[in-house]
Write an enzyme that holds these catalytic residues in place. Structure first.
Site, PDB file in Angstrom:
ATOM      1  CE  LYS A 128      46.387  75.755  32.339  1.00  0.00           C
ATOM      2  NZ  LYS A 128      47.217  76.698  33.090  1.00  0.00           N
ATOM      3  CD  GLN A 148      50.815  77.048  33.894  1.00  0.00           C
ATOM      4  OE1 GLN A 148      49.960  77.011  33.013  1.00  0.00           O
ATOM      5  NE2 GLN A 148      50.529  76.798  35.166  1.00  0.00           N
ATOM      6  CG  ASP A 204      45.201  82.443  33.668  1.00  0.00           C
ATOM      7  OD1 ASP A 204      44.375  81.520  33.775  1.00  0.00           O
ATOM      8  OD2 ASP A 204      46.429  82.289  33.775  1.00  0.00           O
TER       9      ASP A 204
END
Ligand code: NAP
Length: 280
Positions: free
Chosen positions: A52, A96, A119
Site C-alpha cells: 500500500k 491494518q 477502508d
C-alpha cells in the site's frame, strides 16, 4: 473459453487515473495523504502495508506508515487515530487489521473520522452504503464494481450470487450489486445446497476463503465469475474458484493471483483521492 479479466491491467489503468487526479490536486495546493497504522509484526500485514505504501508513493501521494508496538493499549491506539483525525495533511486513515488481542477492532474503527475512513469500515459509511447515500465503500467490493465497469460488464437486471457475507467483502458487495440494479442472492456457511443457487447466477462472486470451493458443475454456462479468495494450497496462492473446471463454462473469469487483489489496492488510492477532493 472464458475471457480473462485482467485485474493487473485494470489496476494499472486505475492507478494512472489516480496519478492524474493527484496532479490536479497538487495544482490546487493539496497533496493527498494516506496514513497506514500497523500494529505489531504480523508478517502478512507487513507485506500488505508495504504494498500500500509503495502504491501510494508511486501515484504521488504523501504516504506514511506508523509502525506501533504490539503491546500498545487500546486507549493509546485510539489517541493515535484521534491525532490523525485532526491532522489536515492526512486525508485517508487505514488501520491494518487484524489487531492484537487486547484491542477491540470495533472501537478502533469507530474512532476513525468517517470522512477519512478510506477502508469504508466505519458504521457511518456502512450505513450510508445501505441507505444509498455517498460515503466510502470497502476497497475490495468497490474494486470489483470498478473492474466490471472497466470491462463493460453490466449487472443491471442480472442475477448476482454472492458467496460469503463478511462485513468487508460479501455484505458490501451485495449492497453495491443491488444499488447497480442486480437481483442479489447471498450465500454463506449455513446455506443448504449452495450449487443449486450458484447455478442460477449470471454473475457469481466467491468470497469465502476455501480453496477451489466453486467448481464448474456449480456454474451456469456463460456466467461471469469473480474470485475474491486468497488461499495457500501446496505453497501456491489459489482462489475460491476451481479455475480449471470453471473457465471452460464461464464467459469471463478473474484469475488468482492477478484478478481482484490488484484492484483492491488501486481502489484504496482511488478512495484516498476522493477524501482529499472532499477536503478541498
Ligand atoms: P471471512 O470473513 O472468513 O468470511 C467468509 C464467508 O464465507 C463467511 O460469510 C462464511 O459464512 C462463508 N463461508 C464459509 N464456508 C462456506 C461454505 N462452505 N459455503 C458458503 N459460504 C461459506 O472472509 P473474507 O474476509 O470475506 O474473505 C474471503 C476470502 O477473500 C478470503 O480468502 C480472503 O483472503 C479473501 N480476500 C481477498 C481480498 C483481495 O483483495 N483479493 C480482500 C479481502 C479478502 P458464515 O458467515 O456463515 O461464517
Amino acid at each position: 473459453m472464458a475471457h480473462l479479466i485482467d485485474g493487473k491491467k485494470w489496476a494499472k489503468v486505475s492507478r494512472e487515473e489516480t496519478a492524474e487526479a493527484v496532479k490536479q490536486l497538487l495544482q490546487a495546493g493539496v497533496q493527498p495523504g494516506l496514513t497506514v497504522v500497523l500494529v505489531g509484526d504480523n508478517p502478512a500485514s507487513q507485506t500488505y502495508v508495504r504494498g500500500k505504501e509503495k502504491a501510494a508513493t508511486e501515484v504521488g501521494m504523501r504516504s506514511t506508515v506508523l509502525r506501533l508496538p504490539k503491546e500498545i493499549s487500546q486507549a493509546e491506539l485510539v489517541s493515535v487515530v484521534q491525532k490523525l483525525n485532526q491532522d489536515p495533511t492526512v486525508h485517508g486513515i487505514l488501520v491494518q487489521l487484524p489487531l492484537p488481542v487486547q484491542i477491540d477492532e470495533n472501537v478502533i474503527v469507530a474512532s476513525i473520522d468517517p470522512l477519512k475512513d478510506v477502508d469504508g469500515f466505519h458504521a457511518v459509511n456502512v450505513g450510508a452504503l445501505s441507505l444509498g447515500l455517498p460515503g466510502f465503500v470497502a476497497c475490495t467490493p468497490l474494486g470489483i464494481m470498478r473492474l466490471l465497469t472497466y470491462e463493460h460488464i453490466s449487472v443491471e437486471g442480472k442475477h448476482a450470487v454472492v458467496v460469503g457475507r463478511s462485513n468487508i467483502v460479501g455484505k458490501p458487495m451485495a449492497q453495491l450489486l443491488l444499488k447497480a440494479n442486480a437481483t442479489v442472492t447471498i450465500c454463506h456457511s449455513k446455506t443448504t445446497d449452495l450449487a443449486s443457487l450458484t447455478r442460477l447466477g449470471d454473475i457469481v462472486i466467491a468470497a469465502v476463503g476455501k480453496a477451489n470451493l466453486i467448481t464448474g458443475d456449480m456454474i451456469k454456462s456463460g456466467a461471469v465469475v469473480i474470485d475474491v479468495g486468497m488461499n495457500r494450497l501446496d505453497n501456491r496462492l489459489v482462489g475460491d474458484v476451481d479455475y480449471a473446471s470453471v473457465e471452460p463454462v464461464a464467459s469471463a473469469i478473474t484469475p488468482v493471483p492477478g484478478g481482484v487483489g490488484p484492484m483492491t489496492i488501486a481502489t484504496l488510492l482511488y478512495n484516498t483521492v476522493q477524501a482529499a477532493t472532499k477536503a478541498l
